[in-house]
Design a protein around this motif. Structure first.
Motif, short mmCIF file in Angstrom:
data_model
loop_
_atom_site.label_atom_id
_atom_site.label_comp_id
_atom_site.label_asym_id
_atom_site.label_seq_id
_atom_site.Cartn_x
_atom_site.Cartn_y
_atom_site.Cartn_z
N UNK A 514 0.83 -1.20 0.00
CA UNK A 514 0.00 0.00 0.00
C UNK A 514 0.87 1.26 0.00
N UNK A 515 1.89 1.26 0.87
CA UNK A 515 2.76 2.44 0.97
C UNK A 515 3.46 2.70 -0.37
N UNK A 516 3.87 1.63 -1.03
CA UNK A 516 4.55 1.77 -2.32
C UNK A 516 3.60 2.40 -3.35
N UNK A 517 2.34 1.94 -3.37
CA UNK A 517 1.36 2.51 -4.30
C UNK A 517 1.17 4.00 -4.00
N UNK A 518 1.14 4.33 -2.71
CA UNK A 518 0.96 5.74 -2.34
C UNK A 518 2.16 6.57 -2.80
N UNK A 519 3.36 6.02 -2.56
CA UNK A 519 4.57 6.77 -2.94
C UNK A 519 4.62 6.98 -4.46
N UNK A 520 4.24 5.93 -5.21
CA UNK A 520 4.23 6.08 -6.68
C UNK A 520 3.18 7.10 -7.11
N UNK A 521 2.00 7.04 -6.46
CA UNK A 521 0.93 7.97 -6.81
C UNK A 521 1.40 9.40 -6.60
N UNK A 530 -7.12 8.44 -14.99
CA UNK A 530 -6.10 8.68 -16.01
C UNK A 530 -5.93 7.42 -16.84
N UNK A 531 -5.48 7.59 -18.08
CA UNK A 531 -5.21 6.42 -18.92
C UNK A 531 -3.71 6.20 -18.97
N UNK A 532 -3.34 4.93 -18.85
CA UNK A 532 -1.90 4.60 -18.83
C UNK A 532 -1.65 3.45 -19.79
N UNK A 533 -0.63 3.57 -20.65
CA UNK A 533 -0.29 2.49 -21.59
C UNK A 533 0.87 1.69 -20.99
N UNK A 534 0.70 0.39 -20.89
CA UNK A 534 1.76 -0.43 -20.26
C UNK A 534 2.29 -1.46 -21.25
N UNK A 535 3.60 -1.39 -21.54
CA UNK A 535 4.22 -2.35 -22.45
C UNK A 535 5.01 -3.40 -21.65
N UNK A 536 5.12 -3.17 -20.34
CA UNK A 536 6.03 -4.01 -19.54
C UNK A 536 5.35 -5.31 -19.11
N UNK A 537 6.15 -6.23 -18.63
CA UNK A 537 5.63 -7.49 -18.09
C UNK A 537 4.85 -7.16 -16.82
N UNK A 538 3.53 -7.52 -16.83
CA UNK A 538 2.67 -7.11 -15.71
C UNK A 538 2.80 -8.05 -14.50
N UNK A 539 3.65 -9.08 -14.61
CA UNK A 539 3.71 -10.03 -13.50
C UNK A 539 4.70 -9.62 -12.43
N UNK A 540 5.59 -8.69 -12.75
CA UNK A 540 6.62 -8.33 -11.79
C UNK A 540 7.16 -6.94 -12.06
N UNK A 541 7.86 -6.42 -11.07
CA UNK A 541 8.62 -5.19 -11.25
C UNK A 541 7.72 -4.01 -11.66
N UNK A 542 8.28 -3.07 -12.43
CA UNK A 542 7.57 -1.81 -12.72
C UNK A 542 6.20 -2.07 -13.35
N UNK A 543 6.10 -3.08 -14.23
CA UNK A 543 4.83 -3.37 -14.89
C UNK A 543 3.75 -3.74 -13.89
N UNK A 544 4.11 -4.53 -12.90
CA UNK A 544 3.14 -4.95 -11.87
C UNK A 544 2.76 -3.75 -10.99
N UNK A 545 3.78 -2.99 -10.56
CA UNK A 545 3.54 -1.90 -9.61
C UNK A 545 2.66 -0.80 -10.21
N UNK A 546 2.92 -0.44 -11.49
CA UNK A 546 2.12 0.64 -12.10
C UNK A 546 0.85 0.09 -12.74
N UNK A 547 0.99 -1.03 -13.47
CA UNK A 547 -0.11 -1.49 -14.33
C UNK A 547 -1.15 -2.34 -13.64
N UNK A 548 -0.87 -2.89 -12.46
CA UNK A 548 -1.84 -3.77 -11.79
C UNK A 548 -2.21 -3.20 -10.42
N UNK A 549 -1.23 -2.63 -9.71
CA UNK A 549 -1.49 -2.24 -8.32
C UNK A 549 -1.86 -0.76 -8.18
N UNK A 550 -0.91 0.13 -8.51
CA UNK A 550 -1.18 1.57 -8.32
C UNK A 550 -2.37 2.01 -9.17
N UNK A 551 -2.56 1.40 -10.33
CA UNK A 551 -3.66 1.80 -11.22
C UNK A 551 -5.01 1.56 -10.52
#
Length: 1559
Positions: A514-521, A530-551
């Motif tokens: 939760x804290x990580x999502x808040x810090x990214x937000x 907002x609309x966000x385009x994600x090209x990264x692997x959504x299972x881990x790392x930046x793709x997961x944090x931005x494209x699945x959780x913080x979104x």
């Protein structure tokens, strides 16, 4: 790049070019004239750049690198599978080009091209090969620059010279010697000469040593001028190091290698230390001039306050519930198909209801009501393909709602996926029993015939559960997930692959999530919808944090672009940004690069909606150029410069830093242009004058909100770095991982770090997490990342990053050479330092020359830019390196394959001479020590002089009164006429023939008559006996004695191999001055055959007598010698070094010899002895022909050649005749061990019983082969063979048997004393090289087992003497074995009467001590050691250990090496090496290995052989030769003929599979 294939040159131009090259090499034309003529010749064929008449002498490689200018060129580059986009940097490309181009001034670079058998060359251009039979002497293997390569000669020189003046200090421009420019096809060989002059290489001999780390200071200027190397435009004979002329390409290449390696390279060494044994490896001394950190100590950087916004949810599930119920129609995720059309839109309402459904089903529908399979807190695997983010998202949130812990992993494609086993290990250690997956994915998994999903290798047993809604039951109305505030329970586990290939699970707690999502937000300024385009692997790392959780926390809409769509349409993400007016996009630099390549086709691109472009791998220094180029092109399409936001992340610390999207476009992003030289020492130096070896870094923004960051030393205690020092970034924050699941020790080192300042005080009471990123915090709190801990290689005390080296290799022209940029760089540890290995996939169409040229350039570029040597550069066919699930290279798996020898490269270049700088110092021989000090040294300190003797010969018995064997035979023929002396067996084990005393006597009489009548021989004439092993030989021998002639036994020529075996026969017959030859009718015919006359001059044979046709009458009178000191027979033998030596045996010595053996082996007429030996020389001959007549026992004769037909023949005979004593050779023992290994059971059933054998003696003239005797003993133990029955003997030219046969087994066996064999000791191999003996425990490092060579024969005295000073040595000291005995030979028999040379072999005296006794020198090194055992007489037993022959030993680096030790190490390195032989050639160590496997494995062996010899023997291998089985010649005693092999190699006769010349 002007390639041969792109420029077809007419034949006549090619021939003219070849002639030009030849003229140049012969010195008939100057370099300048050559270039002028050459450019004139090929000028017409060079493609002219439009508008510029491009001068043909300007190298093509140096044209300006590609900028996104001409699209067509760009397209072509991409379609040709361009280099890896991670490492694109035009600046760096220019730097590499410049570094390579500077070589014009630096003499020539010459890398010796390896020789390859044709079957190994994959796609070879035909003109790279000269047929082997041409006598032109040009390189048959194709040189780096073929005859007609249409770049100018000058350019090829630039490319091949060692690197840049800027790096190596000023260089005097030196003209190349005429011979080292290309001559015809022999370019490679001639180029070999200069490679290492300019790299880090040696004193006056190859094997010389080096000091200091690889520093920038190099010798000024290279002295290549006017060195007269031999010309081989027309293959003149060439002098070897020993002044022996040798023809052939091989020797030319090696000579070149030697010449290059001889160049001076280093300042002289510091003072030698004298140490008793330890050869200390040279420790890299830090260079006093190396840059050191001078800044103040850094302070921890604090991020901004994490602002709590009132409507932020209390947990991520709470956010999902809120949006799912308030705005169920709001889009959450849009997925795309491969055409770029929206495939599916997941709304927040659907996400909420489906996640609930998944949660309910996994908690209640798995297992039974009483025993559910999953409880809250259990771990569950998520296996979803990369094109199905919706199903993944539903499953992930389903797990969060059910409070089980999701572990997202890749889809296992096959059962043997690279790294899949390690993932299995992670699942097992997390206790995963259930895997959630989608329908499509479940169908695609590999299935067994019954439809079951098989268990993947290393995986636990899993229940596969499909999460599609249609397969799930609806939760009851009253069921509701339990939604709590974020707490300290584990939310999910993200997998991480380490450098060594192991997979760890990083646990992330709910509060951290939760804290990580808040810090990214906060840092990204995310807002609702907002609309966000994600090209990264959504299972881990930046793709997961931005494209699945913080979104989800912010109710954003994610457009997910699968990798498969990017492959088809690299612009798809930009099109989606335009189409959806997206505010944010998450990409990697690769995606930006691909977009650059393809953007030309698009007219209406508008990127003005983007406020933030997150570059996930922006921390990689090599992403800078992609960011710059992208901005450059798309700024005109509305892209604002401040939008590009690189970020740094790691699985442990989550997001480490991210650049904020600012509105203030005046503030340019931070840039650092740092010197790589400084970075390698761990310090930050802004580069001023050098433009070549620099690393450009961009900042990755500031520390995350609510976090604290500091930089600590990468190794040792976590101490804060100085401000100008590179270290590992550490983050203190709630928003990081908390542990590696189940690994508390590693967790402590990574997640519980307490950094301290210079005085040792902690900077914070809270623990920090190591990020695994190397970098520093620059001005204004900006973070800069210079590399990863995982990619760090510490070579010679300097740090290099694998990514930087990859970038340099990929910038080398032709860039398209590496297939799709697939290249792996890793380090392996050899000889206490890391060594860099570069493995690249080459394009399918590259020729040998392309490969070699590219390899040599890469070496130069890496040396020039990073000042570090590459230890091994290997090229593999395209698509053969192991892949990661997303198609990258699986590094640890590649390294594993390399170390196992199963990478199967198609080209290898090893550079140990250049890289290995920490070899021990060469030994310097101490000044000779005078007698007095030796006396003091040996005797005063209580050491006994090393001497020993066998027991006395004792009193005479009835047959001992005769001085002559001929008399003994006559006496036996009278007293026991019918006693059988000899029985000869054939290959079926039946008796072929036998001889009683009287039969032998009568047969010998007839032969004597024949010699007198037909041969007209005088007393003392020499007769050559050319017989197969058998009874005729024995009869002929005694016939000679009866006639007063001197017999010489000669091995007959081999009928299938007359050409090589007959000349030896002829040589012995001539050297021994035989007046006639005796043989059988069959061999008579063979000697007169057509094949024979082709091999030797048949007319010069002495008369040949055929003993199958004997006269009937008996001789008038048998000859009785008058003087027992006259010659009885001559013993000729070819030594392992290829010397033919005949020794003279007198009648006295012969009788004494037989008597000694009789006493030692207790031989009587009632005994039977089985002999499986060749009867032509040494102890084999004595046992076969003489002993039975002397002692009266029956000899069962088994010709060793019969064992090739029936390997069990010897052992069956021993068992059948209940033999107690048997003699064999090593080759017989090896035949039995290899041939009968699997047949022991069937032999047992045939009644084979070896329990009666007391002694089985291996007759040899070498160090006992302990491994062979032990495996033989072990193998036949089940058939009753007593382990102590097997022993060895030792003989040599001066005394045919010094030791024979161990202690009697009698008492030992009865008492059943177990325990170690008392006659084996372990010595330190390193001490042995210094001619010292140091006993060590079994199993200690560098230990070498030595077996006693048998008990000293009666009447023999032994002393150990220093071969140089001839002084006696002490007990357990290594020296030459000297022997004094009644059966010593009386001298060498030579034709020219130059016995004076060798006379001291037979008549040496000690230089002090007992100076009266006359000793014979054996030429073998060994030592005596008094043991605890007692002899029959109650004396302590002295054991003799033979170490090896002096003339076989190799002097390298001032130390003495025995070939067998190096060979043993080499044979152990790879299962496919069956045999190995080593020899030296002008100070270069050449290793020949026999390959039992496919030829594709040949190149795998080169690095392994080089590594093991370095590691265990501290030697650098100069040449590795891989040959077929059976190429290494072996003599009848089973000894390797290394000198024959060496001659064959130099004369180019081995037909090797592969020859590698190590640089």
């Amino acid at each position: 790049m002007a390639d041969r294939d792109t420029l077809p040159l007419p034949l006549e131009v090619r021939t003219r070019l070849a002639e030009l090259e030849l003229e140049l090499s012969e010195g008939d034309i100057t370099q300048k004239g050559y270039e002028k003529k050459r450019s004139k010749l090929i000028g017409a064929f060079l493609p002219q750049a439009p508008g510029k008449g491009m001068d043909p002498s300007v190298p093509h490689e140096r044209r300006t690198p590609v900028t996104p200018g001409s699209s067509s060129r760009y397209h072509r580059r991409r379609s040709s599978g361009s280099r890896d986009e991670r490492y694109r940097s035009d600046v760096h490309t220019e730097a590499v080009q410049a570094a390579l181009a500077k070589q014009k001034e630096r003499g020539k670079m010459a890398v010796p091209m390896p020789s390859k058998r044709r079957s190994l060359v994959v796609q070879s251009s035909m003109d790279a090969y000269t047929p082997p039979d041409t006598s032109s002497g040009s390189e048959g293997e194709g040189s780096m620059q073929g005859e007609g390569t249409p770049t100018s000669s000058q350019s090829s020189i630039n490319m091949e010279n060692w690197i840049s003046r800027a790096i190596h200090g000023s260089t005097t421009s030196s003209t190349t010697s005429s011979s080292s420019t290309q001559s015809g096809g022999s370019g490679a060989a001639s180029r070999l000469a200069d490679v290492m002059g300019q790299t880090h290489l040696g004193k006056s001999d190859v094997t010389s040593y080096t000091t200091d780390s690889i520093q920038v200071e190099r010798p000024q200027g290279s002295t290549t001028t006017s060195r007269s190397t031999p010309k081989y435009g027309n293959a003149e004979l060439m002098e070897t190091g020993d002044g022996v002329p040798v023809g052939g390409r091989v020797s030319a290449k090696i000579q070149q290698l030697v010449n290059t390696l001889k160049r001076p390279k280093r300042p002289p060494l510091r003072e030698f230390f004298v140490d008793d044994f330890e050869e200390l490896l040279e420790v890299q001394q830090p260079d006093p001039n190396q840059p050191k950190a001078e800044g103040a100590q850094m302070l921890a950087m604090r991020g901004e306050q994490l602002g709590v916004v009132t409507n932020w949810p209390l947990s991520l599930e709470a956010a999902l519930q809120r949006w799912g119920t308030i705005s169920p129609k709001a889009p959450c995720l849009t997925t795309m198909d491969t055409n770029g059309k929206p495939l599916y839109i997941l709304t927040y309402g659907k996400l909420w209801t489906r996640s609930m459904k998944v949660a309910y089903n996994i908690l209640h529908k798995l297992g039974s009501k009483q025993e559910p399979m999953l409880r809250p807190g259990d771990r569950v695997a998520l296996v979803f393909p990369n094109n199905d983010p919706a199903a993944f998202m539903v499953a992930f949130y389903g797990c969060l709602l059910a409070e089980v812990v999701p572990v997202p992993i890749e889809v296992p494609l096959t059962r043997k996926d690279a790294g899949s086993q390690q993932i299995g290990f992670l699942l097992g250690s997390c206790g995963v029993t259930v895997a959630l997956t989608s329908d499509a994915c479940h169908k695609g998994l590999p299935k067994s015939p019954t439809g079951e999903i098989p268990q993947f290798k290393g995986w636990p047993k899993l229940l596969w559960f499909v999460t599609e809604s249609k397969h799930l039951s609806k939760p009851p109305r009253d069921w509701f997930p339990h939604i709590k505030d974020a707490n300290n329970e584990t939310a999910y586990i993200e997998y991480k692959t380490c450098k060594d290939g192991s997979v760890l699970g990083v646990t992330v707690m709910r509060i951290a999530l939760l804290t990580h999502c808040q810090a990214l937000t906060q840092s990204c300024g995310y807002t609702e919808a907002e609309t966000i385009v994600n090209v990264l692997d959504f299972k881990k790392d930046v793709g997961l944090w931005h494209g699945i959780l913080t979104s989800v926390m912010n109710m954003m809409h994610v457009i997910s672009i699968p990798y498969s769509l990017m492959k088809v349409n690299p612009l798809s993400w930009i099109q989606k940004v335009c189409q959806y007016k997206a505010k944010v996009a998450c990409v990697k630099s690769r995606d930006m690069h691909w977009a650059l390549v393809a953007h030309r086709d698009q007219r209406d691109i508008n990127l003005s909606s983007l406020r933030m472009l997150v570059v996930a791998d922006g921390a990689n220094p090599w992403s800078v150029s992609s960011c710059d180029a992208f901005l450059n092109v798309f700024q005109s399409k509305g892209l604002k410069p401040e939008v590009i936001c690189p970020c740094a992340s790691s699985p442990e610390a989550l997001t480490v830093a991210i650049r904020r999207p600012t509105d203030d476009s005046n503030q340019p992003p931070g840039r650092g242009v740092l010197s790589m030289q400084g970075l390698s020492h761990g310090v930050i130096r802004v580069d001023s004058e050098e433009k070549l070896s620099v690393l450009t870094l961009q900042d990755v923004g500031t520390v995350m909100p609510g976090a604290l960051m500091c930089v600590v030393r990468p190794d040792g205690v976590p101490q804060l770095c100085k401000t100008d020092e590179i270290g590992e970034l550490c983050v203190g924050s709630i928003a990081t991982g908390t542990s590696y699941y189940g690994l508390s020790g590693m967790t402590k080192n990574t997640f519980e770090v307490f950094p301290m300042n210079s005085v040792g005080a902690l900077i914070s009471e809270y623990p920090f997490t190591r990020t695994g990123l190397l970098g520093f915090v620059g001005p204004g709190g900006l973070c800069f990342i210079a590399g990863k801990m995982d990619g760090l290689m510490v070579v010679g005390g300097r740090r290099h990053n694998a990514d930087d080296i990859v970038a340099t290799a990929l910038a080398v022209e032709p860039m398209k050479f590496v297939y799709r940029g697939r290249i792996a760089v890793f380090s392996i540890s050899v000889l206490h330092d890391e060594r860099i290995v570069v493995v690249a996939e080459q394009r399918p169409d590259s020729t040998e020359e392309d490969s070699f040229q590219w390899m040599s350039r890469v070496l130069q570029a890496i040396d020039g830019i990073h000042q570090v040597g590459v230890y091994c550069l290997a090229l593999v066919p395209s698509n053969t390196l192991p892949k990661t699930p997303l198609g990258g290279i699986h590094l640890s798996e590649s390294k594993q394959l390399f170390l196992e020898g199963s990478l199967h490269p198609c080209n290898v270049l090893m550079c140990p001479h250049t890289c290995v700088t920490n070899l021990p110092k060469p030994r310097q021989k101490q000044p000779e020590i005078g007698p007095a000090s030796v006396m003091v040294g040996n005797l005063v300190s209580g050491k006994r002089i090393a001497q020993a003797s066998g027991r006395d010969l004792g009193q005479m018995e009835d047959n001992d009164q005769f001085l002559f064997l001929s008399e003994v035979l006559q006496w036996r023929a009278q007293t026991t006429p019918e006693h059988v002396l000899y029985t000869l067996l054939n290959c079926r084990g039946t008796i072929a023939s036998s001889l009683t005393c009287v039969q032998l006597h009568k047969r010998a009489e007839k032969i004597a008559t024949m010699l007198a009548e037909r041969g007209h021989l005088q007393d003392g004439d020499h007769v050559a006996l050319v017989y197969p092993p058998g009874i005729d030989l024995i009869a002929a021998f005694y016939g000679c004695l009866y006639a007063g002639c001197v017999p010489i036994t000669v091995r007959p020529p081999h009928p299938q191999n007359i050409a090589t075996t007959l000349p030896t026969v002829k040589m012995i017959v001539e050297v021994s001055r035989s007046a006639c030859m005796m043989t059988t009718a069959v061999i008579c015919k063979l000697l007169r055959s057509k094949e024979a006359s082709a091999a030797v001059d048949v007319r010069s044979w002495p008369p040949v007598l055929d003993t199958d046709d004997l006269p009937k009458k008996k001789p008038p009178l048998l000859y009785k010698p008058s003087n027992p000191d006259t010659l009885a027979y001559l013993d000729f033998s070819v030594s392992t070094t290829g010397m033919l030596a005949g020794v003279k045996m007198s009648h006295t010595a012969t009788s004494a010899f037989c008597r000694s053996i009789k006493l030692q082996c207790e031989l009587y007429p009632s005994r039977e002895v089985a002999i499986c030996l060749d009867p032509y020389c040494g102890l084999g001959f004595v046992l076969w022909c003489l002993c039975s007549v002397y002692s009266g026992h029956q000899s069962i004769l088994i010709p060793p050649s019969e064992l090739e037909v029936n390997p069990a023949l010897w052992l069956l005979a021993v068992s059948q005749y209940k033999v107690r004593d048997t003699f064999c050779s090593y080759s017989v023992m090896e035949l039995c061990t290899k041939g009968l290994g699997l047949q022991t059971e069937s032999l047992k059933s045939r009644g084979l019983d070896l329990s009666r054998v007391r002694t089985c003696v291996v007759v040899a003239e070498e160090r006992p082969r302990i491994a062979l005797t032990q495996s033989f003993s072990k193998l036949f133990k089940d058939l009753g063979l007593h382990p102590r029955a097997v022993s060895t003997s030792f003989g040599c030219r001066v005394n045919l048997a010094v030791c024979l046969q161990p202690h009697r087994l009698g008492k030992l066996a009865d008492q059943g004393t177990s325990g170690p064999d008392p006659t084996t000791v372990y010595v330190d191999m390193r001490a042995l090289r210094h001619d010292r003996v140091r006993l060590v425990e079994r199993g200690s490092p560098h230990s070498l087992p030595l077996m006693e060579s048998g008990k000293i024969l009666p009447g023999v005295r032994i002393i150990i003497a220093n071969p140089e000073t001839k002084g006696p040595l002490g007990d357990s000291h290594l020296g030459e074995i000297w022997v004094c005995s009644g059966h010593n030979a009386s001298g060498y028999f030579t034709v020219y009467g130059d016995e004076a040379l060798q006379s001291d072999h037979f008549t040496s005296r000690l230089s002090f001590g007992d100076t009266q006794t006359i000793w014979a020198r054996t030429g073998y090194l060994g030592f005596l050691r008094r043991t605890e055992l007692t002899d029959a007489s109650g004396e302590r037993h002295d054991a003799l250990y033979v170490v090896g022959a002096l003339d076989e030993a190799m002097e390298l680096r001032g130390m003495r090496y025995h070939p067998i030790d190096i060979e043993t190490s080499v044979i152990r390195t790879h299962k496919s090496i069956t045999e190995c032989a080593v020899f030296t050639w002008t100070n270069l160590l050449v290793v020949v290995v026999e390959l039992d496997g496919s030829e594709q494995e040949a190149l795998d062996l080169v690095p392994l052989v080089t590594n093991v010899v370095l590691e265990e023997h501290y030697l650098i291998v100069g040449v590795v030769v891989v040959v077929d089985i059976g190429v290494i010649p072996i003599n009848s005693r089973g000894e390797k003929q290394r000198m024959h092999l060496r001659d064959g190699f130099l004369a180019d006769q081995l037909d090797p599979i592969y020859v590698a010349y190590n640089m």
